[in-house]
Enzyme design. Structure first.
Site, short mmCIF file in Angstrom:
data_model
loop_
_atom_site.label_atom_id
_atom_site.label_comp_id
_atom_site.label_asym_id
_atom_site.label_seq_id
_atom_site.Cartn_x
_atom_site.Cartn_y
_atom_site.Cartn_z
N ARG A 4 0.84 -1.20 0.00
CA ARG A 4 0.00 0.00 0.00
C ARG A 4 0.87 1.25 0.00
NH1 ARG A 4 -5.45 -0.90 1.21
NH2 ARG A 4 -5.83 -3.01 1.90
N TYR B 172 -0.77 10.13 -5.88
CA TYR B 172 -1.50 9.31 -6.84
C TYR B 172 -2.86 9.93 -7.18
CZ TYR B 172 1.98 5.67 -6.02
OH TYR B 172 3.14 4.96 -5.93
N GLU C 273 -17.62 13.52 -13.31
CA GLU C 273 -16.84 13.52 -14.54
C GLU C 273 -15.64 12.58 -14.40
OE1 GLU C 273 -16.25 13.93 -18.23
OE2 GLU C 273 -17.68 15.42 -17.51
N GLU D 138 -14.17 -4.66 -28.30
CA GLU D 138 -15.31 -4.95 -29.15
C GLU D 138 -16.57 -4.27 -28.62
OE1 GLU D 138 -15.64 -9.18 -29.42
OE2 GLU D 138 -13.52 -9.41 -29.91
N TYR D 139 -17.52 -4.04 -29.51
CA TYR D 139 -18.79 -3.48 -29.09
C TYR D 139 -19.55 -4.51 -28.27
CZ TYR D 139 -23.47 -1.63 -29.04
OH TYR D 139 -24.68 -1.16 -28.62
N HIS D 140 -20.11 -4.06 -27.18
CA HIS D 140 -20.96 -4.92 -26.36
C HIS D 140 -22.06 -4.04 -25.79
CE1 HIS D 140 -22.33 -7.62 -23.23
NE2 HIS D 140 -21.62 -8.58 -23.81
N LYS E 130 -21.01 2.94 -20.19
CA LYS E 130 -20.50 4.25 -20.62
C LYS E 130 -21.61 5.29 -20.68
CE LYS E 130 -16.39 2.97 -23.22
NZ LYS E 130 -15.67 3.20 -24.47
N ASP E 131 -22.76 4.92 -21.23
CA ASP E 131 -23.86 5.87 -21.35
C ASP E 131 -24.43 6.27 -19.99
OD1 ASP E 131 -23.49 5.69 -24.07
OD2 ASP E 131 -25.34 4.56 -24.47
#
Length: 134
Positions: free
Chosen positions: A14, A23, A76, A92-94, A101-102
């Site tokens: 740690r 960080y 954000e 790849e699209y999934h 994400k949306d």
């Protein structure tokens, strides 16, 4: 046979208390450098601070504005985390990647929308008094 007190996964070293601040700053810096919307939100926040100062808003009004600003900035950053994790997991699209994400972007949009509402509630009476003496 597994020992009762033996950890399942190897222990990760740690960071020290002060190193964790470094960080955290790295994360903030990354988002500022790479996310246009974060820079837009910061510019809007700077404008809010200038207008609030010029209008002489109260301490409670400052607290409300700073709270919604912190919410927008934080969401954000969480949106950036969600995008990075999804991108790390798959190229790849999934459908579920799109949902993640949306939804994260939607959280930012909602917080920005409601922060504008808070700004209107706070600034409108001051602006009307300044402009028309109401």
């Amino acid at each position: 046979m597994k020992e009762a007190n033996k950890p399942i996964a190897p222990l990760v070293k740690r960071a020290t208390f002060f190193k964790s601040f470094y960080y955290a700053w790295q994360g903030i810096s990354y988002v500022l450098r790479t996310q246009r919307n974060m820079r837009v939100h910061l510019l809007a926040g700077l404008l809010v601070i200038i207008v609030g100062y010029l209008l002489g808003i109260t301490s409670v009004e400052w607290a409300c504005l700073l709270t919604v600003m912190a919410l927008v900035y934080s969401l954000e950053m969480i949106n950036t985390v969600a995008e990075a994790i999804v991108d790390l997991y798959t190229n790849e699209y999934h459908d579920l990647a799109k949902v993640a994400k949306d939804a994260a972007a939607g959280a930012v949009l909602l917080s920005a929308f409601f922060s504008v509402g808070v700004g209107l509630v706070i600034f409108l009476p001051h602006l009307l008094h300044w402009a028309f003496g109401w």
